[in-house]
Design an enzyme around this catalytic site. Structure first.
Site, PDB file in Angstrom:
ATOM      1  N   VAL A   1      -5.596  14.162  -1.520  1.00 52.00           N
ATOM      2  CA  VAL A   1      -6.757  13.862  -0.689  1.00 52.00           C
ATOM      3  C   VAL A   1      -6.417  14.184   0.758  1.00 52.00           C
ATOM      4  CG1 VAL A   1      -8.431  12.088  -0.030  1.00 52.00           C
ATOM      5  CG2 VAL A   1      -7.376  12.024  -2.305  1.00 52.00           C
TER       6      VAL A   1
ATOM      7  N   GLY B   1      -7.062   6.377   5.235  1.00 49.55           N
ATOM      8  CA  GLY B   1      -8.053   7.435   5.082  1.00 49.55           C
ATOM      9  C   GLY B   1      -9.068   7.162   3.991  1.00 49.55           C
ATOM     10  N   ILE B   2      -8.611   6.857   2.774  1.00 47.90           N
ATOM     11  CA  ILE B   2      -9.526   6.579   1.673  1.00 47.90           C
ATOM     12  C   ILE B   2     -10.203   5.239   1.873  1.00 47.90           C
ATOM     13  CG2 ILE B   2      -9.700   6.195  -0.811  1.00 47.90           C
ATOM     14  CD1 ILE B   2      -7.364   8.130  -1.191  1.00 47.90           C
TER      15      ILE B   2
ATOM     16  N   LYS C   1       2.185   3.597  -9.775  1.00 46.86           N
ATOM     17  CA  LYS C   1       0.794   3.932 -10.070  1.00 46.86           C
ATOM     18  C   LYS C   1       0.517   3.912 -11.571  1.00 46.86           C
ATOM     19  CE  LYS C   1      -0.776   4.333  -5.902  1.00 46.86           C
ATOM     20  NZ  LYS C   1      -1.807   3.391  -5.404  1.00 46.86           N
TER      21      LYS C   1
ATOM     22  N   THR D   1      -5.980  13.115   3.804  1.00 45.04           N
ATOM     23  CA  THR D   1      -5.769  11.882   4.553  1.00 45.04           C
ATOM     24  C   THR D   1      -4.706  12.099   5.614  1.00 45.04           C
ATOM     25  OG1 THR D   1      -4.030  11.103   3.056  1.00 45.04           O
ATOM     26  CG2 THR D   1      -6.314  10.502   2.509  1.00 45.04           C
TER      27      THR D   1
ATOM     28  N   TYR E   1       7.030   5.768  -6.663  1.00 44.59           N
ATOM     29  CA  TYR E   1       5.578   5.820  -6.465  1.00 44.59           C
ATOM     30  C   TYR E   1       4.873   6.138  -7.783  1.00 44.59           C
ATOM     31  CZ  TYR E   1       1.020   7.459  -4.830  1.00 44.59           C
ATOM     32  OH  TYR E   1      -0.343   7.640  -4.648  1.00 44.59           O
TER      33      TYR E   1
ATOM     34  N   ASP F   1      -6.331  -5.381   5.846  1.00 44.32           N
ATOM     35  CA  ASP F   1      -5.244  -4.453   6.130  1.00 44.32           C
ATOM     36  C   ASP F   1      -4.174  -5.196   6.911  1.00 44.32           C
ATOM     37  OD1 ASP F   1      -5.450  -1.032   6.165  1.00 44.32           O
ATOM     38  OD2 ASP F   1      -3.730  -2.019   7.087  1.00 44.32           O
TER      39      ASP F   1
END
Length: 243
Positions: A184, A18-19, A155, A186, A151, A38
């Protein structure tokens, strides 16, 4: 604005997400030659984006992808690291190490590998810009109610990596900066409808970010408008971290 990236070559990892897709679309619209990297979904990339397969878990794949880009054209290729994965909602005490390794492998090791390979080439060609996508959960907050210890940790490491590379490479012409989004809109977040109400309630602006809003922040760090930004991190969370 229309052609402000004309003549620039920019690679975007996670380009089918999405982003990543929003970043690709916007950069192409502003004249950039965009290479969408990708592992899957290359057939769905926006018009004007040259797609190439990459496996961020494989050093050989990353090295090969960069080599192929320069085999076709020796002009510098700048980088946006947008690829990322997240573990399921798993308590830390029950975390399988295979899942730990996958998240850390893509989110940290993969970001380091791409930064190393693209950075090496940019250093040899006089410089350029690298933008990494981290997350508000890397330092501003801890994701909740979902449990995502790995996660969050990955980050935080991306943020630290960006600052470290900025210090090493900034004096030699390569600027490394970080964008840290909140929630976001997405496809990935769309799957977690049971959490949407709480996420929006805890966001001061009361909504998710649109992917294009994150793309605009990335473009700032790629552009000359941010020429004095080195090791900066832009938090775009709608005020979530304030509560």
């Amino acid at each position: 604005m229309t052609n402000r990236f004309e003549g620039r070559r920019i690679a975007v990892t996670g380009a089918a997400g999405g982003i990543g897709r929003a970043i690709c679309e916007s950069l192409v619209a502003q004249g950039a030659q965009v290479h969408g990297l990708d592992r899957t979904g290359l057939d769905g990339l926006p018009d004007g984006v040259a797609g190439a397969s990459i496996d961020l878990l494989s050093e050989e794949s990353v090295v090969s992808a960069v080599r192929d880009l320069y085999a076709a054209d020796d002009c510098p290729v700048e980088l946006v690291n947008c690829a990322g994965v997240v573990e399921d909602d798993v308590p830390a005490e029950e975390m399988p190490m295979a899942q730990f390794d996958l998240v850390m492998g893509v989110n940290l090791r993969g970001v380091f590998l791409t930064c190393r390979e693209f950075g090496r080439e940019l250093l040899a060609r006089g410089g350029g810009a690298i933008v990494n996508i981290a997350s508000m959960s890397g330092n501003a907050i801890v994701n909740h109610p979902q449990r995502q210890s790995v996660y969050n940790s990955s980050k935080a490491a991306v943020s630290a990596l960006g600052r470290s590379l900025a210090v090493e490479w900034g004096p030699r012409g390569v600027r490394v900066n970080t964008v840290s989004p909140g929630y976001v809109d997405t496809p990935l977040n769309a799957l977690k409808t049971q959490m949407h109400e709480q996420w929006k309630r805890e966001t001061v602006l009361g909504r998710f970010a649109a992917p294009v809003e994150i793309a605009r922040a990335v473009e700032y760090f790629l552009s000359e408008d941010s020429a004095f930004c080195c090791g900066a991190e832009l938090l775009i969370d709608g005020g979530f971290a304030l509560r």
